[in-house]
Design a protein around this motif. Structure first.
Motif, PDB file in Angstrom:
ATOM      1  N   THR A 242      30.813 -41.983  26.228  1.00  0.00           N
ATOM      2  CA  THR A 242      30.327 -43.108  26.735  1.00  0.00           C
ATOM      3  C   THR A 242      28.614 -43.296  26.511  1.00  0.00           C
ATOM      4  N   ALA A 243      27.510 -43.737  26.817  1.00  0.00           N
ATOM      5  CA  ALA A 243      26.153 -43.712  25.883  1.00  0.00           C
ATOM      6  C   ALA A 243      25.916 -42.591  26.410  1.00  0.00           C
ATOM      7  N   ARG A 244      26.018 -42.129  27.569  1.00  0.00           N
ATOM      8  CA  ARG A 244      24.927 -40.817  27.544  1.00  0.00           C
ATOM      9  C   ARG A 244      25.886 -39.276  27.093  1.00  0.00           C
ATOM     10  N   ALA A 245      27.208 -39.685  27.384  1.00  0.00           N
ATOM     11  CA  ALA A 245      28.138 -38.276  26.393  1.00  0.00           C
ATOM     12  C   ALA A 245      27.380 -38.274  24.873  1.00  0.00           C
ATOM     13  N   HIS A 246      27.509 -39.697  24.442  1.00  0.00           N
ATOM     14  CA  HIS A 246      26.575 -39.064  22.847  1.00  0.00           C
ATOM     15  C   HIS A 246      25.320 -39.033  22.838  1.00  0.00           C
ATOM     16  N   LYS A 247      24.551 -39.186  24.312  1.00  0.00           N
ATOM     17  CA  LYS A 247      23.307 -38.725  23.752  1.00  0.00           C
ATOM     18  C   LYS A 247      23.098 -37.368  23.894  1.00  0.00           C
ATOM     19  N   ILE A 248      24.321 -36.739  25.358  1.00  0.00           N
ATOM     20  CA  ILE A 248      24.437 -35.324  25.166  1.00  0.00           C
ATOM     21  C   ILE A 248      24.982 -34.596  23.466  1.00  0.00           C
ATOM     22  N   LEU A 249      25.591 -35.323  23.164  1.00  0.00           N
ATOM     23  CA  LEU A 249      26.683 -34.395  21.778  1.00  0.00           C
ATOM     24  C   LEU A 249      25.676 -34.426  21.441  1.00  0.00           C
ATOM     25  N   THR A 250      24.888 -35.369  21.234  1.00  0.00           N
ATOM     26  CA  THR A 250      23.489 -35.988  19.544  1.00  0.00           C
ATOM     27  C   THR A 250      22.442 -34.423  19.963  1.00  0.00           C
ATOM     28  N   ASN A 251      22.306 -34.320  21.818  1.00  0.00           N
ATOM     29  CA  ASN A 251      21.084 -32.853  21.965  1.00  0.00           C
ATOM     30  C   ASN A 251      21.950 -31.577  21.768  1.00  0.00           C
ATOM     31  N   SER A 294      15.456 -28.456  20.541  1.00  0.00           N
ATOM     32  CA  SER A 294      14.456 -29.268  20.467  1.00  0.00           C
ATOM     33  C   SER A 294      14.723 -30.851  20.018  1.00  0.00           C
ATOM     34  N   GLY A 295      15.486 -31.058  19.385  1.00  0.00           N
ATOM     35  CA  GLY A 295      16.207 -32.296  19.058  1.00  0.00           C
ATOM     36  C   GLY A 295      15.631 -32.522  18.139  1.00  0.00           C
ATOM     37  N   VAL A 296      15.007 -32.828  17.205  1.00  0.00           N
ATOM     38  CA  VAL A 296      14.676 -33.014  15.543  1.00  0.00           C
ATOM     39  C   VAL A 296      14.530 -31.067  14.927  1.00  0.00           C
TER      40      VAL A 296
END
Ligand code: NAD
Length: 296
Positions: A242-251, A294-296
């Motif tokens: 899901t969108a939330r899961a995608h955010k978690i996985l990206t980070n 840090s996300g980058v």
């Protein structure tokens, strides 16, 4: 009669488990929140080390179910109805455990969680939010108190009661459960984030306070795990994130969710005097690198 050495006995029984690397034979391990997802799993694995495991939960039915499963496998466990926010309830349980198994050697403070009343609808406050949105300004005082009490007091009070018997005991230690929230707050859940930051801080405080009497205190900070409870929030019907899961996985630098069993190595390691005798006051992230990124 031929008696088998203990190590041989448990290694034969559970060739596939991490627990085989640890020997807590006859140690009394008290676990709060043991009727829940993570701590029930911890209880089952710890029982395989030869420990006597006390499963404490306000939901006796759930703790009982897991204690029964442990006993059915030939290990030692018992469930105790306990409210971690009521000193009398904790003391009653302490006395019952002492009569059944002996006094506590290792305490795992697992009871904890969030509450919808302490959760905002949106990640960011905006100028044009619809009036039906539950914003920061609408958060309910009782919800915030519930979350702070459950996580912080619900760790402090059992520690007051059980640690008294642990003073001077060889190998005594306490494990608390912190969270990723403790490092950087997650959006929407200010009370849970604050309470878990308090748990990390309290872990260090306890480590120092008990350092002259032989009780170590450490914590784990789990990253994002998939469990049956949150699977529907994280994956759609086609098993896509899901969108939330995608955010978690990206980070999460390792690009995946963790599993409850991946916490077990950290818990057993911190519990075990042979491996961790000089480790005191750490909060161990088990997070696939989430807290380091840090996300980058
Ligand atoms: P869970 O909700 O499955 O289990 C929590 C248990 O605590 C439940 O069985 C509940 O009945 C019990 N409990 C609630 N109030 C209580 C009280 N007053 N007295 C005694 N027991 C009480 O939660 P979980 O996912 O297994 O989480 C366990 C711990 O790990 C919590 O501290 C949680 O904050 C923390 N944690 C979980 C995750 C995760 O991804 N699941 C991540 C980070 C931290």
């Amino acid at each position: 009669m031929i008696t088998m050495p203990f190590n041989f006995w448990y290694m034969e029984k559970d060739k596939m488990t991490l627990a085989k690397k640890h020997n807590f034979k006859d140690k009394v391990v008290v676990i709060t929140g043991a009727g829940g997802v993570l701590c029930a799993y911890f209880a089952k694995e710890i029982a395989k080390t030869g420990a006597k495991v006390a499963l404490l939960d306000i939901n006796l039915e759930s703790a009982q179910k897991f204690a029964d499963e442990i006993n059915a496998q030939g290990y030692i466990a018992k469930a105790y109805k306990t409210n971690v926010l009521e000193l009398d309830s904790i003391k009653q349980t302490r006395d019952a455990i002492a009569a059944d198994f002996g006094t506590c050697d290792i305490l795992i403070n697992g009871a904890g969680g969030n509450n919808p009343k302490a959760t905002t609808d949106n990640e960011f406050h905006e100028l044009d939010l619809p009036p039906t949105t539950k914003s920061f300004f609408d958060l309910d005082k009782s919800g915030i108190e519930f979350v702070f009490n459950l996580n912080y007091l619900g760790t402090l009070l059992p520690t007051q009661v059980f640690a008294k018997d642990m003073v001077g005991k060889k190998g005594a230690n306490i494990i608390n459960i912190s969270s990723m929230n403790a490092y950087t707050p997650l959006t929407k859940i200010p009370a849970y984030s604050g309470a878990k930051a308090a748990i990390s801080n309290f872990t260090q405080w306890l480590a120092v306070h008990f350092s002259h009497v032989g009780i170590r205190c450490n914590a784990i900070a789990p990253g994002f795990l998939v469990s049956n409870q949150n699977r529907a929030l994280l994956f759609d019907e086609q098993d896509n994130p899901t969108a939330r899961a995608h955010k978690i996985l990206t980070n999460t630098p390792m690009g995946r969710f963790g599993e409850a069993k991946e916490l077990m190595g950290g818990i057993l390691f911190l519990m075990d005097e042979e491996y961790a005798s000089f480790i005191n006051g750490v909060v161990l992230p088990i997070d696939g690198g989430f807290s380091a990124y840090s996300g980058v």
